[in-house]
Motif scaffolding. Structure first.
Motif: not given
Length: 96
Positions: A50-73
């Motif tokens: 909602q807040d940018a042109e790029r998409w939110i990509h995420f990876d999660y394992v317990p206790g270690e969430p990771e978010l980054r911006r990435g290309a749209a799909d």
């Protein structure tokens, strides 16, 4: 012994819903609640932002969430892997 397919299951969805970074951070934090969602071992995906042109990509394992911006799909995709997953609760958590 058990095969991994007998112990672990996956839940996945496609979505056109848009999220904020804060919403995804909150969702990933909630995945720690095994009583509510099942034992989540891994989650990954990408969703429209909602807040940018790029998409939110995420990876999660317990206790270690990771978010980054990435290309749209074309559509967002979600995948959660674990044991005794509550699929209805996961869908509700993502607002689907």
């Amino acid at each position: 012994g058990h095969d991994a397919d007998e112990v672990f299951v996956s839940w996945g969805m496609e979505t056109h819903k848009k999220f904020t970074t804060e919403q995804i951070e909150g969702i990933l934090k909630q995945l720690e609640n095994a009583a509510e969602y099942g034992m989540v071992l891994r989650a990954k995906g990408y969703v429209a932002s909602q807040d940018a042109e790029r998409w939110i990509h995420f990876d999660y394992v317990p206790g270690e969430p990771e978010l980054r911006r990435g290309a749209a799909d074309y559509t967002g995709r979600l995948c959660v892997i674990g044991a005794k997953l509550d699929e209805a609760a996961l869908a509700a958590l993502f607002g689907l």
